[in-house]
Design a protein around this motif. Structure first.
Motif, mmCIF file in Angstrom:
data_model
loop_
_atom_site.group_PDB
_atom_site.id
_atom_site.type_symbol
_atom_site.label_atom_id
_atom_site.label_comp_id
_atom_site.label_asym_id
_atom_site.label_seq_id
_atom_site.Cartn_x
_atom_site.Cartn_y
_atom_site.Cartn_z
ATOM 1 N N PHE A 166 -18.645 4.007 -43.160
ATOM 2 C CA PHE A 166 -17.565 3.416 -42.365
ATOM 3 C C PHE A 166 -17.517 4.108 -41.013
ATOM 4 C CE2 PHE A 166 -13.184 3.080 -40.872
ATOM 5 C CZ PHE A 166 -12.953 1.713 -41.020
ATOM 6 N N ASP A 167 -17.572 3.307 -39.944
ATOM 7 C CA ASP A 167 -17.494 3.816 -38.580
ATOM 8 C C ASP A 167 -16.094 3.556 -38.043
ATOM 9 O OD1 ASP A 167 -17.638 4.065 -35.704
ATOM 10 O OD2 ASP A 167 -19.814 4.018 -35.888
ATOM 11 N N ASP A 168 -15.350 4.625 -37.724
ATOM 12 C CA ASP A 168 -13.951 4.440 -37.323
ATOM 13 C C ASP A 168 -13.813 3.866 -35.913
ATOM 14 O OD1 ASP A 168 -14.796 6.626 -35.933
ATOM 15 O OD2 ASP A 168 -13.194 7.976 -36.573
ATOM 16 N N ILE A 169 -14.862 3.939 -35.080
ATOM 17 C CA ILE A 169 -14.787 3.331 -33.750
ATOM 18 C C ILE A 169 -14.876 1.811 -33.861
ATOM 19 C CG2 ILE A 169 -15.912 3.123 -31.512
ATOM 20 C CD1 ILE A 169 -14.437 5.728 -31.901
ATOM 21 N N TYR A 170 -15.855 1.323 -34.627
ATOM 22 C CA TYR A 170 -15.984 -0.116 -34.842
ATOM 23 C C TYR A 170 -15.028 -0.618 -35.903
ATOM 24 C CZ TYR A 170 -20.354 0.168 -32.200
ATOM 25 O OH TYR A 170 -21.294 0.354 -31.212
ATOM 26 N N SER A 171 -14.453 0.302 -36.688
ATOM 27 C CA SER A 171 -13.535 -0.036 -37.779
ATOM 28 C C SER A 171 -14.178 -1.035 -38.747
ATOM 29 C CB SER A 171 -12.224 -0.611 -37.227
ATOM 30 O OG SER A 171 -11.257 -0.701 -38.262
ATOM 31 N N THR A 172 -15.410 -0.732 -39.140
ATOM 32 C CA THR A 172 -16.125 -1.613 -40.060
ATOM 33 C C THR A 172 -17.161 -0.805 -40.826
ATOM 34 O OG1 THR A 172 -17.364 -3.687 -40.216
ATOM 35 C CG2 THR A 172 -17.950 -2.209 -38.432
ATOM 36 N N HIS A 173 -17.605 -1.367 -41.944
ATOM 37 C CA HIS A 173 -18.660 -0.737 -42.729
ATOM 38 C C HIS A 173 -20.028 -1.119 -42.144
ATOM 39 C CE1 HIS A 173 -15.441 -0.282 -45.797
ATOM 40 N NE2 HIS A 173 -16.126 0.795 -46.108
ATOM 41 N N LEU A 174 -20.915 -0.156 -42.126
ATOM 42 C CA LEU A 174 -22.265 -0.359 -41.625
ATOM 43 C C LEU A 174 -23.264 -0.018 -42.724
ATOM 44 C CD1 LEU A 174 -21.853 1.430 -38.170
ATOM 45 C CD2 LEU A 174 -21.545 -0.994 -38.675
#
Length: 319
Positions: A265-273
Motif C-alpha cells: 500500500f502506497d500512502d501517497i497514491y492511497s492505493t494498493h500496488l
C-alpha cells in the motif's frame, strides 16, 4: 518418471496459478524478471491486439520521448511536402532562392502552424494552402492534447518502486535450509501492509508426458507492516516442501521457476500496488547467505540502507 518420483509427495499442488498445465505447449519461463507474463499473442491483427495507451505508458522513457519527437518531425515533414507541392507562392512571406530553401521555409511554416505559434512572418493565401494549414492546426491541437495526457499519465501512474535481488539462494536456516530472496524499496516512498505470495512451478514427467505442476510455498513471514528496509523472504525447506531433498545438481538440471507476487500500500497514491518477478532454477545459488544491507551511521543517528548490496551474498557450506 524418475524426476517425478524425486519430488516430495507430501507437497500439495495448487490449480489456481493461472498458467497452463501442459509443459509441451509452454515455452520459456512463466514470468519475466520485470514481472510481465512471458506470452506473445497472435491470431488477430497487430493493431487490434495492441493497446496503444498501455504501450505508451509502459515503454522506457527514452522510447516515449523518441516516439513523440519522431512523430513531431514526420508530421511537419508531411505537411511541408504538401505545401511545397501546392506551391510556396501560396505562402505569403517566403523568401527563397532555390528549392531547398523553399522546402525549408515550408517546413518551418508547418512547425509554426502545427504548434499554433503563428509568428506572422508567413501566412497562407489561396484556398488549398489555407485549407491545409487549418487542418494542420487542428491536428497539432489534438496531437499535443494526446501527448500531454500521455505525459501526465506516465508521471502520475502508480508504481511499486521495489527492486528484487538478482538471485534466490538456498541458505542455512535453523537446523536445515531455506529458499531465500530479498527486496527493497529504492525511492523515497512509504510502503506499508506488504504481503508476499510465492509459487513454485515445475515441469515434470507424469504418465509419459511433461506437465506443469504448481506448489504454494509457505513463508516464514508473508506480511510486514512497513517496507522501509530490505525484506528477505524465507521459505523453510521442511519435509512438506516440494524442494525437500533437492540437490545443487537438481537446481541445475530441472526446469523450475519461483513466481513472486508482492502487494503493498502506497500512502501517497492511497492505493494498493503489485510487483512481480520470478527466478528460474538456474538463478538459484545453492549454498549462500545474503550480506546485511543496512547499518547505523557514525553518530548512530540514522540507519543507512546500501542499495548496492541488494545482490550481495557469500558462499557457505550447507548442513
Amino acid at each position: 518418471m524418475a524426476l517425478f518420483k524425486s519430488i516430495n509427495n507430501k507437497a500439495k499442488t495448487i490449480d489456481s496459478s493461472g498458467f497452463g498445465t501442459s509443459a509441451s505447449n509452454y515455452g520459456g519461463r512463466f514470468v519475466n524478471k520485470n514481472g510481465d507474463a512471458n506470452v506473445r499473442k497472435k491470431g488477430i491483427g497487430f493493431l487490434e491486439r495492441t493497446s496503444w495507451h498501455h504501450f505508451m505508458l509502459t515503454i522506457p522513457r527514452w522510447q516515449f520521448f523518441g516516439i513523440i519527437i519522431l512523430f513531431y518531425f514526420l508530421a511537419n515533414l508531411f505537411f511541408a511536402t504538401i505545401y511545397y507541392y501546392i506551391g510556396v507562392e501560396h505562402l505569403n512571406g517566403i523568401i527563397a532562392s532555390n528549392n531547398t530553401e523553399k522546402f525549408g521555409q515550408a517546413f518551418f511554416f508547418s512547425v509554426q502552424t502545427f504548434t499554433t505559434v503563428g509568428y506572422g512572418h508567413i501566412n497562407p493565401t489561396g484556398f488549398w494552402a489555407s485549407f491545409v494549414s487549418s487542418v494542420e492546426a487542428l491536428t497539432g491541437l489534438l496531437t499535443f492534447a494526446i501527448a500531454t495526457g500521455l505525459f501526465f499519465g506516465r508521471f502520475s501512474k502508480p508504481e511499486a518502486y521495489i527492486k528484487f535481488s538478482e538471485n534466490a539462494i538456498i541458505a542455512p536456516y535453523e537446523n536445515g535450509t531455506a529458499l531465500m530472496f530479498r527486496m527493497t524499496p529504492f525511492k523515497n516512498v512509504n510502503l506499508t501492509d506488504a504481503e508476499a505470495r510465492v509459487t513454485l512451478g515445475l515441469s515434470i514427467e507424469e504418465n509419459g508426458k511433461m506437465v506443469n505442476k504448481f506448489y504454494q510455498l509457505p513463508l516464514e513471514l508473508d506480511k510486514v507492516n512497513a517496507l522501509t528496509l530490505s525484506w528477505t523472504l524465507v521459505h523453510p525447506i521442511t519435509e512438506k516442501s516440494p524442494l525437500y531433498n533437492f540437490t545443487a545438481q537438481d537446481y541445475g538440471s530441472i526446469d523450475g521457476e519461483i513466481l513472486v507476487f508482492i502487494k503493498v500500500f502506497d500512502d501517497i497514491y492511497s492505493t494498493h500496488l503489485v510487483k512481480r518477478t520470478s527466478y528460474i532454477f538456474k538463478e538459484v545459488v545453492y549454498g549462500a547467505k545474503f550480506n546485511i544491507m543496512y547499518n547505523q551511521n557514525e553518530d548512530d543517528s540514522v540507519t543507512i540502507l546500501d542499495l548496492q548490496k541488494l545482490n550481495s551474498f557469500e558462499k557457505v557450506t550447507l548442513p
